[in-house]
Scaffold this active site. Structure first.
Site, PDB file in Angstrom:
ATOM      1  N   LYS A 270      10.805  17.115   9.668  1.00  0.00           N
ATOM      2  CA  LYS A 270       9.564  17.797   9.308  1.00  0.00           C
ATOM      3  C   LYS A 270       9.746  19.296   9.129  1.00  0.00           C
ATOM      4  O   LYS A 270       9.102  19.911   8.272  1.00  0.00           O
ATOM      5  CB  LYS A 270       8.495  17.509  10.364  1.00  0.00           C
ATOM      6  CG  LYS A 270       8.099  16.045  10.479  1.00  0.00           C
ATOM      7  CD  LYS A 270       7.031  15.857  11.543  1.00  0.00           C
ATOM      8  CE  LYS A 270       6.629  14.394  11.670  1.00  0.00           C
ATOM      9  NZ  LYS A 270       7.717  13.560  12.213  1.00  0.00           N
TER      10      LYS A 270
ATOM     11  N   HIS B  86      -3.040   9.027  16.759  1.00  0.00           N
ATOM     12  CA  HIS B  86      -2.253   9.306  15.550  1.00  0.00           C
ATOM     13  C   HIS B  86      -1.854   8.041  14.790  1.00  0.00           C
ATOM     14  O   HIS B  86      -1.070   8.126  13.838  1.00  0.00           O
ATOM     15  CB  HIS B  86      -0.999  10.125  15.884  1.00  0.00           C
ATOM     16  CG  HIS B  86      -1.285  11.383  16.647  1.00  0.00           C
ATOM     17  ND1 HIS B  86      -1.966  12.444  16.101  1.00  0.00           N
ATOM     18  CD2 HIS B  86      -0.981  11.741  17.927  1.00  0.00           C
ATOM     19  CE1 HIS B  86      -2.071  13.407  17.001  1.00  0.00           C
ATOM     20  NE2 HIS B  86      -1.486  13.007  18.119  1.00  0.00           N
TER      21      HIS B  86
ATOM     22  N   GLY C 252       4.727   8.081  13.246  1.00  0.00           N
ATOM     23  CA  GLY C 252       3.915   7.123  13.987  1.00  0.00           C
ATOM     24  C   GLY C 252       3.190   7.729  15.170  1.00  0.00           C
ATOM     25  O   GLY C 252       2.761   7.014  16.081  1.00  0.00           O
ATOM     26  N   GLY C 253       3.033   9.058  15.185  1.00  0.00           N
ATOM     27  CA  GLY C 253       2.314   9.694  16.275  1.00  0.00           C
ATOM     28  C   GLY C 253       3.137   9.924  17.522  1.00  0.00           C
ATOM     29  O   GLY C 253       2.635  10.483  18.502  1.00  0.00           O
TER      30      GLY C 253
ATOM     31  N   ARG D 117       8.502   5.941   1.295  1.00  0.00           N
ATOM     32  CA  ARG D 117       8.457   4.482   1.254  1.00  0.00           C
ATOM     33  C   ARG D 117       7.072   4.045   0.801  1.00  0.00           C
ATOM     34  O   ARG D 117       6.172   4.868   0.603  1.00  0.00           O
ATOM     35  CB  ARG D 117       8.724   3.901   2.639  1.00  0.00           C
ATOM     36  CG  ARG D 117       7.787   4.469   3.707  1.00  0.00           C
ATOM     37  CD  ARG D 117       7.967   3.811   5.052  1.00  0.00           C
ATOM     38  NE  ARG D 117       7.324   4.536   6.127  1.00  0.00           N
ATOM     39  CZ  ARG D 117       6.029   4.530   6.406  1.00  0.00           C
ATOM     40  NH1 ARG D 117       5.202   3.835   5.635  1.00  0.00           N
ATOM     41  NH2 ARG D 117       5.542   5.221   7.432  1.00  0.00           N
TER      42      ARG D 117
ATOM     43  N   GLU E 214       1.524  13.545   2.723  1.00  0.00           N
ATOM     44  CA  GLU E 214       0.439  13.575   3.709  1.00  0.00           C
ATOM     45  C   GLU E 214       0.014  15.013   3.971  1.00  0.00           C
ATOM     46  O   GLU E 214       0.850  15.904   4.173  1.00  0.00           O
ATOM     47  CB  GLU E 214       0.883  12.892   5.001  1.00  0.00           C
ATOM     48  CG  GLU E 214       1.298  11.438   4.785  1.00  0.00           C
ATOM     49  CD  GLU E 214       1.228  10.621   6.064  1.00  0.00           C
ATOM     50  OE1 GLU E 214       0.898  11.183   7.123  1.00  0.00           O
ATOM     51  OE2 GLU E 214       1.503   9.407   5.986  1.00  0.00           O
TER      52      GLU E 214
ATOM     53  N   HIS F  98      -7.304  13.604   7.655  1.00  0.00           N
ATOM     54  CA  HIS F  98      -5.974  13.199   7.178  1.00  0.00           C
ATOM     55  C   HIS F  98      -6.132  12.705   5.745  1.00  0.00           C
ATOM     56  O   HIS F  98      -6.687  11.632   5.500  1.00  0.00           O
ATOM     57  CB  HIS F  98      -5.429  12.089   8.078  1.00  0.00           C
ATOM     58  CG  HIS F  98      -4.036  11.657   7.742  1.00  0.00           C
ATOM     59  ND1 HIS F  98      -3.046  11.546   8.688  1.00  0.00           N
ATOM     60  CD2 HIS F  98      -3.448  11.311   6.573  1.00  0.00           C
ATOM     61  CE1 HIS F  98      -1.924  11.146   8.118  1.00  0.00           C
ATOM     62  NE2 HIS F  98      -2.155  10.996   6.829  1.00  0.00           N
TER      63      HIS F  98
ATOM     64  N   LYS G  94       5.091  19.079  17.704  1.00  0.00           N
ATOM     65  CA  LYS G  94       5.404  17.876  16.925  1.00  0.00           C
ATOM     66  C   LYS G  94       6.924  17.712  16.805  1.00  0.00           C
ATOM     67  O   LYS G  94       7.631  18.653  16.455  1.00  0.00           O
ATOM     68  CB  LYS G  94       4.786  17.974  15.531  1.00  0.00           C
ATOM     69  CG  LYS G  94       4.947  16.736  14.669  1.00  0.00           C
ATOM     70  CD  LYS G  94       4.460  16.986  13.245  1.00  0.00           C
ATOM     71  CE  LYS G  94       2.971  17.239  13.173  1.00  0.00           C
ATOM     72  NZ  LYS G  94       2.520  17.334  11.750  1.00  0.00           N
TER      73      LYS G  94
END
Length: 630
Positions: free
Chosen positions: A116, A235, A164-165, A297, A275, A208, A158
């Protein structure tokens, strides 16, 4: 075009890919673990190869076994689905090195978006708006704490890897930072073998928003508009819809254009999702929507995009992987209608959403929803994998129409005995804030108690259940269920009892008018003295109690009274007979229904006033049973 495809996944996504492949004339190969030997995706494919024990780490996550299976069966290509190895650049490269076609983006694209912090730097350079924060290499506690203080609380920690949170913590105050950082790093290390983190400004009223993008090997990149995935729990997405509520055309144009720039920046091929996190405190505005990450994906929620655009994204994946151009130009794509998806999970919302495992004895959907599932009645929900049972997707003319359609589908669907989030999803869709587009990612957490509370099984519902059991003409002969005290058209104050999920519940009977309809849905249980009662997505097993004569007075004194005016159509005992608790004594016909009257306890028939064919009035003494000596 690819002629044979191996799907390196399981469950509903494997079944989804198989369906499109079959429509395109592409042969399919499934892979499976011990736990999935009888799974639906295995039986749906043209061929299937066993790849190991039940744990994913010993089967679905072993790339060498999957590549070997492809070679063994002559498959030309591998589709990773989502999850497992779908965003593993090393596996993608191994597939390519083995001379096979990888149905997905190039390994370099996966790598570029895999971390990220690096992805945010790349996006900033590409002119994509990025959330204010820190992505530096200095990972010392002191530096991170200093940066968090500068950003201002609340701040989001993060993990730079994974998704996946996991590895995410909101920190509300400076004094909590170090403890939350340690917890976040520990989870990230365990989940992704990487404990590095980045910091982001916590967004007020977060929404989101994500954009579906698609690229090909000819340099073309298009977007297929946006989705809203704001309804989340920890999340994890729960409800997804397309388009996004409150999105105006100007903002849509800017955010979708940014998503295309993001995809082009990594030379993207295939299906992907950009996102964004939106500060919706003043509505959706382009200057308050920031890049979060890219999923390289196909997404779980891709069906809502398919529904509003009319595009089969899996077909596009297979065509692009075969070297073709994207089938449509940007100007040929448009939004038509509104689509919403709910994720049905095997979990118990009333117990903190704990996963529920076991055999699906009942799995029944209603209406015209699109159902994406990898299980069916008789399937086992395994503890080894994600507990998703199905995705339920509807398309409406507008948002309210779609919400109504999906709520109705959830309300009358049935799953048993596995615990599910059906009722929770129904309440969520009926929530006033959801319907009024007052969405943010914290809505579920704020309302979790009311959303997860079990509905009350009211006297009206139990009365309907009693009527249903009687009207259904159940054969009570073997169960000998007493109905003393039951009223169809007399005193409504007499107490009755039914077993609700094996708990005896007392209620005041409220008769249904002759010819009236039931307010609640019922279905057979395959048991002679029970029915299922459906209330807003919750399924309750309702049974006639097997141990007393319906009313406490009758059970105490042994008097068998007529519960209503009627005709005695069968007498099974004689005076002086020894009887056991629950044994049928006689049958009364009333209102074209049969009612079995039974012994309240072990004892002897000391008096028998009824005879076959006799007409009796309510409360008439029909028999008396004297309890056996203890």
């Amino acid at each position: 075009m690819i002629s044979k495809l191996l799907i390196a996944n399981r469950g509903e996504i494997a079944c989804r890919i198989i369906r499109t492949a079959r429509d395109m004339g592409v042969a399919t190969v499934a892979v499976y673990s011990d736990a999935d030997a009888k799974a639906l995706h295995v039986r749906s494919a043209d061929e299937a190869v066993h790849i190991g024990p039940s744990p994913a780490a010993e089967s679905y996550l072993v790339g060498e076994k999957i590549i070997a299976a492809a070679k063994e069966t002559g498959a030309e290509a591998i589709h990773p689905g989502y999850g497992f190895l779908s965003e593993n650049a090393g596996f993608a490269q191994a597939v390519i090195d083995a001379g096979l076609i990888w149905v997905g983006p190039k390994p370099s694209s996966i790598d570029a978006m895999g971390l990220k912090d690096a992805a945010k730097k790349l996006m900033r350079e590409a002119g994509v708006p990025v959330t204010p924060g820190y992505e530096g290499e200095d990972q010392s506690v002191e530096r991170l704490k200093k940066e968090a203080d500068a950003i201002g609380y609340p701040v989001l920690i993060k993990a730079v890897a994974g998704g996946g949170g996991k590895g995410m913590r909101k920190v509300d105050a400076a004094e909590n930072f170090e403890a939350d950082l340690e917890s976040c790093r520990r989870e990230a290390k365990a989940s992704f073998s990487n404990d590095e983190v980045l910091l982001e400004k916590w967004i007020t009223s977060p929404r989101h928003i994500e954009v579906q993008v698609f690229g090909d090997s000819h340099g073309n990149v298009v977007h297929l508009f946006e989705r809203d995935c704001s309804l989340q729990r920890r999340h994890q997405k729960v409800i997804e819809e397309a388009p996004a509520p409150g999105m105006n055309e100007a903002t849509r144009e800017e955010i979708c254009a940014a998503a295309v720039r993001a995809a082009k920046a990594v030379d993207y091929e295939g299906a992907g999702t950009i996102e964004f996190i939106a500060d919706a405190s003043e509505g959706l505005r382009a200057d308050r929507i920031f890049f979060m990450e890219m999923n390289t994906r196909l997404q779980v929620e891709h069906p809502v995009t398919e529904e509003i655009t009319g595009v089969d994204l899996v077909e596009w994946q297979l065509r692009v992987a075969s070297g073709e151009e994207i089938p449509l130009k940007q100007e040929e794509l448009s939004i038509n209608g509104w689509a919403i998806e709910a994720r049905l999970y095997a979990e118990d919302p009333a117990k903190g959403f704990l996963p529920s495992t076991g055999r699906l004895e009942i799995l029944e959907f209603c209406g015209d929803a699109r159902i994406e599932t990898g299980v069916e009645e008789g399937s086992e929900i395994s503890p080894f994998y994600d507990p998703m049972i199905a995705k339920i997707i509807v398309k409406g003319f507008d948002r309210i129409d779609a919400l109504d359609l999906l709520a109705s589908e959830l309300r009358y669907s049935s799953v048993w005995p596995i615990k599910t989030n059906l009722g929770f999803l129904f309440r969520l869709l009926e929530d006033a804030d959801v319907r009024e587009e007052k969405l943010d990612t914290g809505l579920i957490a704020e309302k979790q108690q009311e959303l997860t509370a079990l509905p009350t099984v009211s006297d009206r519902a139990l009365s309907d259940a009693m009527n249903w059991l009687v009207r259904a003409g159940q054969d009570f002969d073997s169960k000998a269920v007493p109905l003393i005290g039951f009223r169809m058209n007399a005193d409504q104050e007499r107490e009755n009892r039914l077993a609700v999920n094996d708990e005896i519940i007392a209620f005041r009977y409220d008769p249904t008018p002759s010819g009236g309809s039931f307010e609640h849905g019922f279905r057979d249980t395959m048991e002679p003295d029970a029915q299922f009662l459906s209330i807003d997505g919750h399924l309750f097993r309702i049974a006639l109690p097997r141990h007393d004569a319906g009313g406490p007075g009758a059970a105490a004194d042994g008097d068998i009274l007529a519960p209503m005016p009627g005709k005695v159509i069968a007498v099974d005992v004689a005076e002086g007979d020894a009887v056991t608790s629950g044994q049928r004594l006689m049958v009364l016909e009333a209102m074209k229904m049969e009612h079995a009257l039974t012994a309240p306890f072990d004892g002897t028939v000391t008096e028998l006033s009824a005879s076959q064919g006799a007409q009796v009035q309510v409360e008439a003494l029909l028999a008396r049973v004297e309890a056996a000596a203890e």
